[in-house]
Scaffold this motif. Structure first.
Motif, PDB file in Angstrom:
ATOM      1  N   ALA A 160       1.016  -1.182   0.121  1.00 17.73           N
ATOM      2  CA  ALA A 160       0.092  -0.096  -0.028  1.00 17.73           C
ATOM      3  C   ALA A 160       0.721   1.354   0.001  1.00 17.73           C
ATOM      4  O   ALA A 160       0.293   2.349   0.281  1.00 17.73           O
ATOM      5  CB  ALA A 160      -0.851   0.137   1.155  1.00 17.73           C
ATOM      6  N   LEU A 161       2.435   1.109  -0.181  1.00 17.89           N
ATOM      7  CA  LEU A 161       3.013   2.424  -0.052  1.00 17.89           C
ATOM      8  C   LEU A 161       2.917   3.451  -0.912  1.00 17.89           C
ATOM      9  O   LEU A 161       2.808   3.041  -2.072  1.00 17.89           O
ATOM     10  CB  LEU A 161       4.758   1.958   0.079  1.00 17.89           C
ATOM     11  CG  LEU A 161       5.135   1.625   1.150  1.00 17.89           C
ATOM     12  CD1 LEU A 161       6.708   1.111   0.886  1.00 17.89           C
ATOM     13  CD2 LEU A 161       5.310   2.720   2.131  1.00 17.89           C
ATOM     14  N   GLN A 162       2.378   4.506  -0.452  1.00 16.07           N
ATOM     15  CA  GLN A 162       2.265   5.861  -1.475  1.00 16.07           C
ATOM     16  C   GLN A 162       3.726   6.679  -1.270  1.00 16.07           C
ATOM     17  O   GLN A 162       3.731   7.223  -2.266  1.00 16.07           O
ATOM     18  CB  GLN A 162       1.060   6.588  -1.116  1.00 16.07           C
ATOM     19  CG  GLN A 162      -0.245   5.600  -1.207  1.00 16.07           C
ATOM     20  CD  GLN A 162      -1.516   6.350  -0.821  1.00 16.07           C
ATOM     21  OE1 GLN A 162      -1.445   7.866  -0.661  1.00 16.07           O
ATOM     22  NE2 GLN A 162      -2.391   5.791  -0.605  1.00 16.07           N
ATOM     23  N   ASP A 163       4.168   6.674  -0.224  1.00 19.02           N
ATOM     24  CA  ASP A 163       5.307   7.596  -0.283  1.00 19.02           C
ATOM     25  C   ASP A 163       6.425   7.182   0.561  1.00 19.02           C
ATOM     26  O   ASP A 163       6.459   6.636   1.644  1.00 19.02           O
ATOM     27  CB  ASP A 163       4.609   8.785   0.677  1.00 19.02           C
ATOM     28  CG  ASP A 163       5.686  10.133   0.900  1.00 19.02           C
ATOM     29  OD1 ASP A 163       6.947   9.781   0.583  1.00 19.02           O
ATOM     30  OD2 ASP A 163       5.110  11.275   1.318  1.00 19.02           O
ATOM     31  N   ILE A 164       7.497   6.963  -0.092  1.00 22.98           N
ATOM     32  CA  ILE A 164       8.743   6.320   0.418  1.00 22.98           C
ATOM     33  C   ILE A 164      10.062   7.637   0.563  1.00 22.98           C
ATOM     34  O   ILE A 164      10.366   8.070  -0.617  1.00 22.98           O
ATOM     35  CB  ILE A 164       9.381   5.297  -0.486  1.00 22.98           C
ATOM     36  CG1 ILE A 164       8.429   4.284  -0.548  1.00 22.98           C
ATOM     37  CG2 ILE A 164      10.343   4.440   0.189  1.00 22.98           C
ATOM     38  CD1 ILE A 164       8.678   2.933  -1.672  1.00 22.98           C
ATOM     39  N   GLU A 165      10.339   7.875   1.662  1.00 23.08           N
ATOM     40  CA  GLU A 165      11.493   8.605   1.979  1.00 23.08           C
ATOM     41  C   GLU A 165      12.766   8.109   2.218  1.00 23.08           C
ATOM     42  O   GLU A 165      12.915   7.385   3.276  1.00 23.08           O
ATOM     43  CB  GLU A 165      11.007   9.862   3.091  1.00 23.08           C
ATOM     44  CG  GLU A 165      12.317  10.762   3.389  1.00 23.08           C
ATOM     45  CD  GLU A 165      12.204  11.734   2.066  1.00 23.08           C
ATOM     46  OE1 GLU A 165      13.568  11.981   1.777  1.00 23.08           O
ATOM     47  OE2 GLU A 165      11.274  12.630   1.863  1.00 23.08           O
ATOM     48  N   LEU A 166      13.575   8.179   1.249  1.00 25.29           N
ATOM     49  CA  LEU A 166      15.023   7.699   1.492  1.00 25.29           C
ATOM     50  C   LEU A 166      16.111   8.452   1.505  1.00 25.29           C
ATOM     51  O   LEU A 166      17.168   8.287   0.766  1.00 25.29           O
ATOM     52  CB  LEU A 166      15.378   6.617   0.401  1.00 25.29           C
ATOM     53  CG  LEU A 166      14.091   5.277   0.402  1.00 25.29           C
ATOM     54  CD1 LEU A 166      14.189   4.448  -0.712  1.00 25.29           C
ATOM     55  CD2 LEU A 166      14.407   4.519   1.779  1.00 25.29           C
ATOM     56  N   ARG A 167      15.927   9.509   1.841  1.00 25.61           N
ATOM     57  CA  ARG A 167      16.788  10.625   1.706  1.00 25.61           C
ATOM     58  C   ARG A 167      18.347  10.418   2.719  1.00 25.61           C
ATOM     59  O   ARG A 167      18.079  10.028   3.802  1.00 25.61           O
ATOM     60  CB  ARG A 167      16.508  12.018   2.400  1.00 25.61           C
ATOM     61  CG  ARG A 167      17.367  13.236   2.328  1.00 25.61           C
ATOM     62  CD  ARG A 167      16.527  14.469   2.974  1.00 25.61           C
ATOM     63  NE  ARG A 167      15.473  14.124   3.849  1.00 25.61           N
ATOM     64  CZ  ARG A 167      15.784  14.314   5.287  1.00 25.61           C
ATOM     65  NH1 ARG A 167      17.096  14.736   5.524  1.00 25.61           N
ATOM     66  NH2 ARG A 167      15.056  14.098   6.096  1.00 25.61           N
ATOM     67  N   ASP A 168      19.272  10.558   1.995  1.00 28.59           N
ATOM     68  CA  ASP A 168      20.683  10.717   2.609  1.00 28.59           C
ATOM     69  C   ASP A 168      20.967   9.238   3.441  1.00 28.59           C
ATOM     70  O   ASP A 168      21.319   9.083   4.649  1.00 28.59           O
ATOM     71  CB  ASP A 168      20.657  11.780   3.843  1.00 28.59           C
ATOM     72  CG  ASP A 168      22.170  11.921   4.418  1.00 28.59           C
ATOM     73  OD1 ASP A 168      23.175  11.374   3.741  1.00 28.59           O
ATOM     74  OD2 ASP A 168      22.285  12.526   5.391  1.00 28.59           O
ATOM     75  N   CYS A 169      20.687   8.228   2.573  1.00 28.05           N
ATOM     76  CA  CYS A 169      20.958   6.763   3.233  1.00 28.05           C
ATOM     77  C   CYS A 169      22.295   6.218   2.707  1.00 28.05           C
ATOM     78  O   CYS A 169      22.384   5.232   2.609  1.00 28.05           O
ATOM     79  CB  CYS A 169      19.702   5.903   2.910  1.00 28.05           C
ATOM     80  SG  CYS A 169      18.299   6.327   3.809  1.00 28.05           S
ATOM     81  N   GLY A 170      22.984   6.954   1.773  1.00 27.61           N
ATOM     82  CA  GLY A 170      24.158   6.235   1.241  1.00 27.61           C
ATOM     83  C   GLY A 170      23.799   5.359   0.320  1.00 27.61           C
ATOM     84  O   GLY A 170      24.564   4.440  -0.028  1.00 27.61           O
ATOM     85  N   LEU A 171      22.736   5.347  -0.463  1.00 31.30           N
ATOM     86  CA  LEU A 171      22.299   4.470  -1.522  1.00 31.30           C
ATOM     87  C   LEU A 171      23.159   4.510  -2.590  1.00 31.30           C
ATOM     88  O   LEU A 171      23.328   5.554  -3.500  1.00 31.30           O
ATOM     89  CB  LEU A 171      20.855   4.446  -1.757  1.00 31.30           C
ATOM     90  CG  LEU A 171      19.808   4.281  -0.435  1.00 31.30           C
ATOM     91  CD1 LEU A 171      18.410   4.538  -0.858  1.00 31.30           C
ATOM     92  CD2 LEU A 171      20.064   2.930   0.081  1.00 31.30           C
ATOM     93  N   GLY A 172      23.160   3.399  -3.510  1.00 33.84           N
ATOM     94  CA  GLY A 172      23.941   3.397  -4.662  1.00 33.84           C
ATOM     95  C   GLY A 172      23.411   2.675  -5.680  1.00 33.84           C
ATOM     96  O   GLY A 172      21.850   2.298  -5.804  1.00 33.84           O
ATOM     97  N   ASP A 173      23.895   1.897  -6.530  1.00 35.50           N
ATOM     98  CA  ASP A 173      23.482   1.262  -7.722  1.00 35.50           C
ATOM     99  C   ASP A 173      22.711   0.066  -7.236  1.00 35.50           C
ATOM    100  O   ASP A 173      21.660  -0.326  -7.823  1.00 35.50           O
ATOM    101  CB  ASP A 173      24.790   0.718  -8.584  1.00 35.50           C
ATOM    102  CG  ASP A 173      25.843   0.038  -7.901  1.00 35.50           C
ATOM    103  OD1 ASP A 173      25.719  -0.361  -6.622  1.00 35.50           O
ATOM    104  OD2 ASP A 173      26.969  -0.368  -8.364  1.00 35.50           O
ATOM    105  N   ALA A 174      22.950  -0.741  -6.258  1.00 37.17           N
ATOM    106  CA  ALA A 174      22.372  -1.881  -5.701  1.00 37.17           C
ATOM    107  C   ALA A 174      21.021  -1.407  -5.199  1.00 37.17           C
ATOM    108  O   ALA A 174      19.906  -2.355  -5.652  1.00 37.17           O
ATOM    109  CB  ALA A 174      22.920  -2.716  -5.054  1.00 37.17           C
ATOM    110  N   ALA A 175      20.578  -0.455  -4.782  1.00 35.30           N
ATOM    111  CA  ALA A 175      19.474  -0.124  -4.261  1.00 35.30           C
ATOM    112  C   ALA A 175      18.377   0.182  -5.363  1.00 35.30           C
ATOM    113  O   ALA A 175      17.533  -0.003  -5.465  1.00 35.30           O
ATOM    114  CB  ALA A 175      19.641   1.077  -3.397  1.00 35.30           C
ATOM    115  N   ALA A 176      19.499   0.746  -6.404  1.00 34.40           N
ATOM    116  CA  ALA A 176      18.339   1.344  -7.451  1.00 34.40           C
ATOM    117  C   ALA A 176      18.089   0.077  -8.235  1.00 34.40           C
ATOM    118  O   ALA A 176      16.708  -0.241  -8.919  1.00 34.40           O
ATOM    119  CB  ALA A 176      19.431   2.064  -8.606  1.00 34.40           C
ATOM    120  N   SER A 177      18.828  -0.945  -8.260  1.00 37.30           N
ATOM    121  CA  SER A 177      18.640  -2.331  -8.997  1.00 37.30           C
ATOM    122  C   SER A 177      17.299  -2.900  -8.117  1.00 37.30           C
ATOM    123  O   SER A 177      16.433  -3.365  -8.920  1.00 37.30           O
ATOM    124  CB  SER A 177      19.631  -3.081  -9.010  1.00 37.30           C
ATOM    125  OG  SER A 177      19.504  -4.291  -9.716  1.00 37.30           O
ATOM    126  N   GLY A 178      17.345  -2.969  -6.977  1.00 36.99           N
ATOM    127  CA  GLY A 178      16.346  -3.518  -6.218  1.00 36.99           C
ATOM    128  C   GLY A 178      14.771  -2.977  -6.515  1.00 36.99           C
ATOM    129  O   GLY A 178      13.830  -3.549  -6.461  1.00 36.99           O
TER     130      GLY A 178
END
Length: 396
Positions: A160-178
């Protein structure tokens, strides 16, 4: 008193640095209060033991829609995993919870994945968190660990997620892939807003694993985007994002008819191709280019006929615009460009000097720029100009 107070709907304990023992005692006092709607335990000293006890109690609050655990750094991976596991073990049906804030918990992708895997396991009748609509995981260490698996599990276990906030989490290519993988598999059907601001998504990651053509394909197959309910994407501060990748993402939104799309690509390497794509995106109502140093050479595109027909908010703050550049912007407005513009943010540029105490324009607005401002006031009175980031708009 707490257990019998049926009028209590919000539980917040202010600046008290409660630890596990105190929080467990507190929750035991209110666990029969069916009227409780919000619990705020931000900035306490909650650890894995207290988090597990809290999780095992949440199913008793049938009206609880918001829970804030941000700033409990003792939780870490073990605490978050214990919390998710306890929720899933105790709940016979999905929790009523719709908003969950888990910022600044020293949480890695491994801890997130561990909790989500149990939360959505076959032994349970669906996910305990399948009603969550807003999730804030800002300022965690999610760039460490199994990013790809964690973010795929996140979207699958919280449908049911409508709004996901992932600011300043050190995310890179693997997170984008997931995230891309989950979107392709049909997750995120109700997604309206995604913030990946201030992360480490790079041009290489865009092309190989996540953004650019890969994520563009994933987004184009996402039902929330097809149905035009997805409304906001924030990529600010991913300094490795280049023009090719940004343009590929923007192209996904060009065919939309609903005028509700908000995009923040400040502090990226935006270029001509992206700006031209955006110019012909009728759904775009809000655009932030704050901190983009290449904006000055892109300004002519904004004021060509029929470009940006629906835009209502434009931020050009901190873009290294000189006085001539600012004049170009004002002159463009006086030609009738950007016809629906209601708010222009143009502060923190060398072309507009402001008084540090008042934030009001000074010096150069006594000359030619000042005359242009007066004309805007006369010809386009509905346009608000923000002279400094964060200020209230100064109506012109």
């Amino acid at each position: 008193m707490l257990s019998s107070n049926s009028s209590l709907n919000t539980l917040s304990i202010g600046d008290n640095r409660f630890g596990d023992e105190e929080i467990i005692a507190l929750i035991s006092k209110v666990d029969k209060n069916n009227g409780l709607e919000q619990i705020n335990l931000e900035g306490k000293s909650l650890g894995p033991i207290g988090a597990a006890a809290l999780g095992s109690s949440l199913h008793r609050f049938s009206r609880l829609f918001a829970l804030t655990l941000s700033g409990n750094r003792r939780m870490g991976d073990d605490g978050v995993a214990s919390f998710f596991t306890a929720c899933a073990s105790a709940a016979k049906e999905p929790l009523a919870l719709r908003r969950l804030e888990l910022c600044r918990l020293e949480l890695s992708s491994n801890g997130l994945l561990k909790g989500l895997q149990f939360n959505g396991c076959a032994a349970n009748s669906g996910s305990a968190f399948e009603n969550i609509e807003t999730l804030d995981l800002s300022c965690n260490t999610l760039g460490v660990g199994a990013q790809c698996d964690a973010f795929e599990a996140l979207l699958v276990s919280m449908p049911a997620l409508q709004d996901i906030e992932l600011r300043d989490c050190g995310l890179g290519d693997a997170a984008a892939s997931g995230l891309s993988s989950a979107l392709r598999k049909g997750a995120g059907t109700k997604l309206r807003r995604l913030s990946l601001a201030a992360n480490k998504i790079s041009m290489a990651a865009c092309k190989i694993l996540g953004f650019g053509n890969d994520l563009a394909n994933a987004l184009s197959s996402c039902s929330a985007i097809k149905q035009e309910t997805f409304a906001e994407l924030n990529l600010r501060g991913n300094e490795g994002l280049g023009d090719d990748a940004l343009a590929a993402i923007v192209k996904v939104f060009q065919a939309r008819t609903a005028t509700n799309f908000k995009l923040d690509i400040g502090e990226t390497k935006v270029g001509v191709e992206t700006i031209q794509q955006l110019a012909h995106t009728p759904s775009l109502v809000s655009l932030s280019l704050a901190g983009c140093r290449s904006v000055a050479i892109l300004l002519p595109i904004f004021f060509q006929a029929n470009n940006y027909p629906s835009i209502e908010y434009l931020s050009l703050s901190n873009c290294d615009l000189g006085e001539d550049d600012v004049a170009h912007v004002f002159e463009g407005l006086l030609t009738g460009a950007l016809p629906l513009l209601a708010c222009l943010e143009i502060g923190a540029n060398p072309g507009v000097e402001t008084n540090k105490s008042s934030g009001m324009p000074q010096q150069n607005l006594d000359g030619p720029l000042g005359n242009l401002v007066l004309k805007i006031k006369e010809q386009r009175p509905l346009v608000d100009i923000h002279w400094r980031i964060g200020d209230s708009p100064i109506k012109q």
